[in-house]
Write a protein that holds these residues in place. Structure first.
Motif, short mmCIF file in Angstrom:
data_model
loop_
_atom_site.label_atom_id
_atom_site.label_comp_id
_atom_site.label_asym_id
_atom_site.label_seq_id
_atom_site.Cartn_x
_atom_site.Cartn_y
_atom_site.Cartn_z
N LEU A 93 0.84 -1.18 0.00
CA LEU A 93 0.00 0.00 0.00
C LEU A 93 0.88 1.24 0.00
O LEU A 93 1.86 1.32 0.76
N LEU A 94 0.55 2.22 -0.81
CA LEU A 94 1.18 3.53 -0.68
C LEU A 94 0.53 4.23 0.50
O LEU A 94 -0.59 3.88 0.91
N PRO A 95 1.20 5.21 1.10
CA PRO A 95 0.70 5.80 2.36
C PRO A 95 -0.71 6.38 2.29
O PRO A 95 -1.37 6.54 3.33
N ASN A 96 -1.19 6.72 1.09
CA ASN A 96 -2.50 7.36 0.96
C ASN A 96 -3.62 6.37 0.63
O ASN A 96 -4.75 6.79 0.31
N TYR A 97 -3.36 5.06 0.69
CA TYR A 97 -4.38 4.09 0.25
C TYR A 97 -5.66 4.20 1.08
O TYR A 97 -6.76 4.34 0.52
N VAL A 98 -5.56 4.10 2.39
CA VAL A 98 -6.76 4.12 3.23
C VAL A 98 -7.52 5.42 3.06
O VAL A 98 -8.76 5.41 2.91
N ASP A 99 -6.82 6.54 3.06
CA ASP A 99 -7.48 7.83 2.86
C ASP A 99 -8.23 7.86 1.53
O ASP A 99 -9.37 8.35 1.45
N THR A 100 -7.58 7.37 0.47
CA THR A 100 -8.18 7.39 -0.86
C THR A 100 -9.44 6.55 -0.92
O THR A 100 -10.49 6.98 -1.45
N ILE A 101 -9.38 5.34 -0.37
CA ILE A 101 -10.53 4.44 -0.40
C ILE A 101 -11.69 4.98 0.43
O ILE A 101 -12.85 5.00 -0.02
N LEU A 102 -11.42 5.43 1.64
CA LEU A 102 -12.50 5.92 2.50
C LEU A 102 -13.13 7.19 1.94
O LEU A 102 -14.36 7.37 2.02
N ALA A 103 -12.32 8.07 1.34
CA ALA A 103 -12.88 9.28 0.74
C ALA A 103 -13.77 8.93 -0.45
O ALA A 103 -14.84 9.53 -0.65
N ALA A 104 -13.33 7.96 -1.26
CA ALA A 104 -14.14 7.54 -2.40
C ALA A 104 -15.46 6.94 -1.94
O ALA A 104 -16.51 7.18 -2.55
N HIS A 105 -15.42 6.15 -0.88
CA HIS A 105 -16.64 5.54 -0.36
C HIS A 105 -17.60 6.60 0.18
O HIS A 105 -18.82 6.50 -0.02
N ARG A 106 -17.07 7.59 0.85
CA ARG A 106 -17.95 8.66 1.36
C ARG A 106 -18.63 9.41 0.22
O ARG A 106 -19.80 9.78 0.32
N ARG A 107 -17.91 9.60 -0.87
CA ARG A 107 -18.47 10.35 -2.00
C ARG A 107 -19.42 9.50 -2.82
O ARG A 107 -20.41 10.01 -3.34
N PHE A 108 -19.12 8.21 -2.96
CA PHE A 108 -19.95 7.31 -3.77
C PHE A 108 -20.30 6.07 -2.93
O PHE A 108 -19.82 4.97 -3.20
#
Length: 295
Positions: A93-108
């Motif tokens: 995982l790159l350091p931003n993986y969790v942030d990226t996934i959770l932000a995408a889920h919140r938006r969609f």
């Protein structure tokens, strides 16, 4: 809402530790990690996790080896959060993986599957460019920039032309992945089969292009070995026939045609045929020719 990260473990302990370190290095602390050890014969693995003092990490060791499909099922059954990832035990995982996934889920939140941006690394962790990955990402993957929410016959036909997804990088809504199951008999292509079952029942896929995952390709992996002797393609033909039948039931003619043509799969076999002929491996050459020409 933490992201449930699972590692169905069987493999090189060094790679696995690198994978775990990449989880620990996340910019977001909003995650839980569960490692499901499929009875790997090295007591040092348990000792490694016994030495960890992090309540977010759970280590489970099975009494006997059950195989990757059973271990995937175990991971899905253990999930307690709304969103889960089944991470490869050698990917990073790159350091931003969790942030990226959770932000995408919140938006969609309606998206059942999230595909983030991925780069390819080799055994040594060096970023590499491969012809197959370039072709899939440039020629097969749906065109467009930014986040894309796709579903229905269009994405079904697209994935039948070529599987450009990276299974270990995908995040799933737990309730949605539990509505399907991993199919028996397709050990190499079971990831695509599960995603397609979700698409066929109406689930949506979100393409999130933000780079946040390193997918490791091994020259000596199980799938690579089966490619060399051509045996993988027998399973692929069987699966594509099944997928064509599913599309026909939905009257998705484009998807059915794409599954029957299996163009990218045929092209892949065609790249391996010259090598089989040069090695005078008649068995492999025959298997590859059958897949290419539908013999």
């Amino acid at each position: 809402m933490p992201l449930d990260i699972f590692i169905p473990y069987w493999g090189d302990p060094g790679y696995m530790k690198e994978t775990v370190r990449s989880v620990l290095a996340q910019e977001s602390h909003d995650w839980k990690l569960t490692v499901v050890d499929d009875a790997y014969p090295d007591p040092a693995v348990k000792e490694y996790f016994d030495g960890m003092d992090d309540e977010r990490i759970t280590y489970i060791r099975k009494d006997r080896n059950e195989g990757i499909t059973a271990n995937y099922r175990t991971c899905v059954s253990l999930a307690t959060q709304d969103l889960m990832t089944i991470l490869g035990c050698d990917d990073v995982l790159l350091p931003n993986y969790v942030d990226t996934i959770l932000a995408a889920h919140r938006r969609f939140p309606e998206a059942a599957i999230i595909q983030p941006g991925v780069r390819i690394i080799d055994e040594a962790g060096t970023v590499v460019t491969t012809l197959a990955d370039t072709a899939k990402q440039k020629l097969v993957r749906p065109r467009g920039s930014g986040l894309q929410l796709v579903s229905g016959e269009a994405i079904a036909a697209n994935l039948m032309h070529g599987d450009w997804l990276y299974w270990p990088s995908l995040a799933f809504r737990t309730d949605k992945i539990r509505e399907v199951d991993f199919r028996e008999g397709f050990p190499i292509i079971q990831d695509l089969a599960l995603v397609m079952d979700m698409v066929y029942k109406g689930d949506q896929l979100l393409i999130e292009p933000t780079l946040c995952f390193s997918y490791r390709r091994h020259s000596a992996s199980a799938s690579s070995a089966k490619l060399v002797d051509g045996s993988r393609f027998a399973g692929e033909r069987e699966y594509f026939s099944l997928a064509a039948g599913q599309a026909r039931e939905l009257d998705w003619k484009r998807a059915e045609r794409a599954a029957r043509l299996r163009l990218t799969s045929r092209a892949h076999a065609a790249t391996l045929l010259p090598g089989a002929l040069l090695r005078r491996n008649r068995t492999a050459a025959k298997a590859l020719a059958r897949h290419i020409f539908g013999l």
